[in-house]
Design a protein around this motif. Structure first.
Motif, mmCIF file in Angstrom:
data_model
loop_
_atom_site.group_PDB
_atom_site.id
_atom_site.type_symbol
_atom_site.label_atom_id
_atom_site.label_comp_id
_atom_site.label_asym_id
_atom_site.label_seq_id
_atom_site.Cartn_x
_atom_site.Cartn_y
_atom_site.Cartn_z
ATOM 1 N N PRO A 1 0.248 -1.388 -0.024
ATOM 2 C CA PRO A 1 -0.265 0.117 -0.139
ATOM 3 C C PRO A 1 0.702 1.694 -0.082
ATOM 4 C CG PRO A 1 -0.910 -1.797 1.462
ATOM 5 C CD PRO A 1 0.583 -2.364 1.047
ATOM 6 N N ASN A 2 1.780 1.340 0.719
ATOM 7 C CA ASN A 2 2.516 2.667 0.773
ATOM 8 C C ASN A 2 4.011 2.712 0.320
ATOM 9 O OD1 ASN A 2 0.992 3.612 3.048
ATOM 10 N ND2 ASN A 2 2.029 2.892 4.184
ATOM 11 N N ASP A 3 3.817 1.579 -0.863
ATOM 12 C CA ASP A 3 5.002 1.802 -1.968
ATOM 13 C C ASP A 3 5.374 3.147 -2.971
ATOM 14 O OD1 ASP A 3 6.661 1.202 -4.106
ATOM 15 O OD2 ASP A 3 6.481 -1.089 -3.737
ATOM 16 N N PRO A 4 5.538 3.981 -3.403
ATOM 17 C CA PRO A 4 6.169 4.829 -4.030
ATOM 18 C C PRO A 4 6.178 4.280 -5.398
ATOM 19 C CG PRO A 4 8.081 4.686 -2.965
ATOM 20 C CD PRO A 4 7.563 3.429 -2.124
ATOM 21 N N SER A 5 6.714 2.697 -5.537
ATOM 22 C CA SER A 5 6.211 2.816 -7.314
ATOM 23 C C SER A 5 5.233 2.511 -7.647
ATOM 24 C CB SER A 5 7.358 1.664 -7.353
ATOM 25 O OG SER A 5 6.632 0.281 -6.723
ATOM 26 N N LEU A 6 4.156 2.639 -7.208
ATOM 27 C CA LEU A 6 2.725 2.532 -7.405
ATOM 28 C C LEU A 6 2.119 3.412 -8.191
ATOM 29 C CD1 LEU A 6 0.329 1.619 -3.618
ATOM 30 C CD2 LEU A 6 1.268 -0.101 -6.149
ATOM 31 N N ALA A 7 3.142 4.851 -8.423
ATOM 32 C CA ALA A 7 2.538 5.548 -9.170
ATOM 33 C C ALA A 7 3.005 5.036 -10.906
ATOM 34 C CB ALA A 7 3.604 7.392 -8.815
ATOM 35 N N TYR A 8 4.439 4.455 -10.460
ATOM 36 C CA TYR A 8 4.645 4.010 -12.190
ATOM 37 C C TYR A 8 4.002 2.693 -12.421
ATOM 38 C CZ TYR A 8 7.001 8.339 -11.595
ATOM 39 O OH TYR A 8 7.519 9.821 -11.662
ATOM 40 N N PRO A 9 2.556 1.730 -12.055
ATOM 41 C CA PRO A 9 2.744 0.816 -11.979
ATOM 42 C C PRO A 9 3.313 -0.376 -13.059
ATOM 43 C CG PRO A 9 0.984 2.128 -12.960
ATOM 44 C CD PRO A 9 1.988 2.914 -12.857
ATOM 45 N N HIS A 10 3.581 -1.913 -12.472
ATOM 46 C CA HIS A 10 3.847 -2.643 -12.989
ATOM 47 C C HIS A 10 2.495 -3.097 -13.928
ATOM 48 C CE1 HIS A 10 7.899 -2.296 -11.244
ATOM 49 N NE2 HIS A 10 7.660 -2.124 -10.479
ATOM 50 N N ARG A 11 3.666 -4.191 -15.778
ATOM 51 C CA ARG A 11 2.385 -3.689 -16.221
ATOM 52 C C ARG A 11 1.883 -5.695 -15.069
ATOM 53 N NH1 ARG A 11 0.445 -7.247 -20.712
ATOM 54 N NH2 ARG A 11 2.389 -8.576 -20.288
ATOM 55 N N ILE A 12 3.144 -6.147 -14.860
ATOM 56 C CA ILE A 12 2.309 -7.346 -14.043
ATOM 57 C C ILE A 12 2.097 -7.146 -12.947
ATOM 58 C CG2 ILE A 12 1.872 -10.003 -13.908
ATOM 59 C CD1 ILE A 12 3.009 -10.260 -16.331
ATOM 60 N N SER A 13 1.279 -8.037 -11.645
ATOM 61 C CA SER A 13 2.320 -7.349 -10.412
ATOM 62 C C SER A 13 1.022 -8.192 -9.187
ATOM 63 C CB SER A 13 1.525 -5.976 -9.666
ATOM 64 O OG SER A 13 0.089 -5.290 -10.024
ATOM 65 N N VAL A 14 1.239 -8.145 -8.423
ATOM 66 C CA VAL A 14 0.458 -9.006 -6.851
ATOM 67 C C VAL A 14 0.565 -7.946 -5.906
ATOM 68 C CG1 VAL A 14 0.697 -10.716 -5.887
ATOM 69 C CG2 VAL A 14 1.022 -11.256 -8.461
ATOM 70 N N GLU A 15 -0.979 -8.348 -5.614
ATOM 71 C CA GLU A 15 -1.445 -7.910 -3.714
ATOM 72 C C GLU A 15 -1.974 -8.423 -2.989
ATOM 73 O OE1 GLU A 15 -3.850 -3.809 -2.036
ATOM 74 O OE2 GLU A 15 -3.486 -4.393 -4.297
ATOM 75 N N LEU A 16 -0.860 -8.701 -2.414
ATOM 76 C CA LEU A 16 -1.290 -9.717 -0.887
ATOM 77 C C LEU A 16 -2.252 -9.234 0.128
ATOM 78 C CD1 LEU A 16 -1.280 -12.665 -0.952
ATOM 79 C CD2 LEU A 16 0.646 -12.672 0.570
ATOM 80 N N LYS A 17 -3.213 -9.167 0.182
ATOM 81 C CA LYS A 17 -4.012 -8.899 1.621
ATOM 82 C C LYS A 17 -4.309 -9.833 2.833
ATOM 83 C CE LYS A 17 -5.431 -4.475 -0.167
ATOM 84 N NZ LYS A 17 -6.408 -4.033 -0.188
ATOM 85 N N TRP A 18 -3.985 -9.585 4.295
ATOM 86 C CA TRP A 18 -4.654 -10.643 5.158
ATOM 87 C C TRP A 18 -5.923 -9.819 5.924
ATOM 88 C CZ3 TRP A 18 -5.882 -15.062 6.053
ATOM 89 C CH2 TRP A 18 -6.429 -16.058 7.681
#
Length: 341
Positions: free
Chosen positions: A198-215
């Motif tokens: 959630p706090n990753d600054p690279s979110l402003a430049y999203p990668h084409r393939i990504s995974v988000e893991l939540k619990w």
């Protein structure tokens, strides 16, 4: 001068005396490690509470419940199953016919681990570690045996247009316990995306393939593919470390929307069905017409035979079916009608 020398010697003597006193006090203060040693040599057994007491395992795996008892002395540990008060073990001796249960004791006799092989959901419940002191000491452990299942939200066949966003969401919901992580595969190849936080600054430049893991209440993994390409088509599998996997088929298309494709297929199928009905109707009508023609031809052949005038054999006369039958049944030379006699 003599007084100054005597005063100096007195000061030095006091300093030396205070130094020795300070060293003596320091030597007698118990250090933290010495406190632990003193506690270790306590004459009474006690439990180490710094162990997991809520254990979760998957169906079919081996469950380990670890009880740690310090300063055992000549005492022994027993394991009790709370739901039926069954004594599973005393020391290392096991008192159950279920061979899945076993007690593992460490070399230092501090750890007493109850092992349950091929755990089943019926093994879930409270297990007590007891020490045969007077009165008895006991500590309870909860075992959760779950049959974790992963699901991918949405249809099992997903159609997306080229250039759009593909989002696959995999969920494992089995309560508040650690279920490891989730891996994604396309076919037999591991998808190795960039994990997003959630706090990753690279979110402003999203990668084409990504995974988000939540619990939260469940373990959720979301695979996102931006700018979908035709090569992204394939069978995607969500494979958790503690549950069976599940799959979805992704179709990236370059053309009309899948709904239109389905409507087009349905229209074509309806047209084919209509043509089949028309052909069947025409065939049935043809059969009926042929049957009618055949019956009419047969009737005309039977009704229109010519009777023979026996007085003038060369001149045939027309007759009806009944008359012809009467005539053909009479012997030769017999009058054709009784009225002519």
């Amino acid at each position: 001068m003599q007084n100054i020398i005597i005063g100096g010697l007195f000061v030095l003597a006091n300093l030396h005396f205070n130094h020795h006193n300070a060293m003596g006090v320091a030597n007698h203060l118990p250090a933290p490690q010495e406190n632990r040693i003193i506690k270790k040599f306590s004459p009474h057994p006690y439990f180490d509470f710094d162990v997991p007491r809520n254990i979760t395992t998957r169906v079919g795996q081996t469950a380990f419940i670890n009880c740690r008892v310090e300063q055992m002395g000549d005492k022994s540990v027993s394991w009790i199953r709370k739901r039926d008060l069954h004594i599973l073990s005393a020391g290392t001796a096991v008192y159950t016919s279920d061979e899945r249960f076993q007690v593992i004791r460490s070399d230092k006799a501090e750890n007493w681990t109850l092992q349950i092989k091929f755990a089943q959901q019926r093994d879930s419940g409270i297990y007590e570690c007891q020490v045969n002191t007077e009165p008895k000491m006991s500590m309870a452990f909860r075992l959760n045996v779950v049959e974790a299942k992963a699901i991918i939200l949405g249809p099992t066949d997903l159609y997306v247009k080229m250039g759009s966003i593909v989002t696959l969401t995999c969920i494992i919901s089995q309560g508040p316990h650690d279920l490891g992580t989730i891996y994604w595969y396309r076919g037999s190849n591991l998808v190795q995306p960039i994990e997003l936080h959630p706090n990753d600054p690279s979110l402003a430049y999203p990668h084409r393939i990504s995974v988000e893991l939540k619990w939260t209440e469940a373990l959720t993994s979301r695979l996102k593919i931006l700018d979908a390409k035709l090569s992204d088509s394939g069978n995607y599998t969500c494979l958790p470390t503690s549950a069976d996997g599940t799959s979805v088929m992704v179709h990236v298309i370059n053309g009309e929307h899948p709904a239109a494709m389905q409507r087009g297929c349905a229209t074509t199928a309806n047209k084919d069905q209509h043509r089949s009905v028309q052909l069947l109707t025409a065939t049935m009508l043809m059969v009926v017409l042929l049957t009618l023609v055949w019956h009419r031809t047969d009737l005309n052949t039977f009704v229109k035979p010519r009777a023979i005038d026996f007085q003038h054999p060369s001149r045939p006369i027309p007759c009806t079916l009944a008359v012809c039958k009467m005539i053909t049944d009479r012997p030769v030379g017999t009058p054709a009608s009784s009225s002519s006699a």
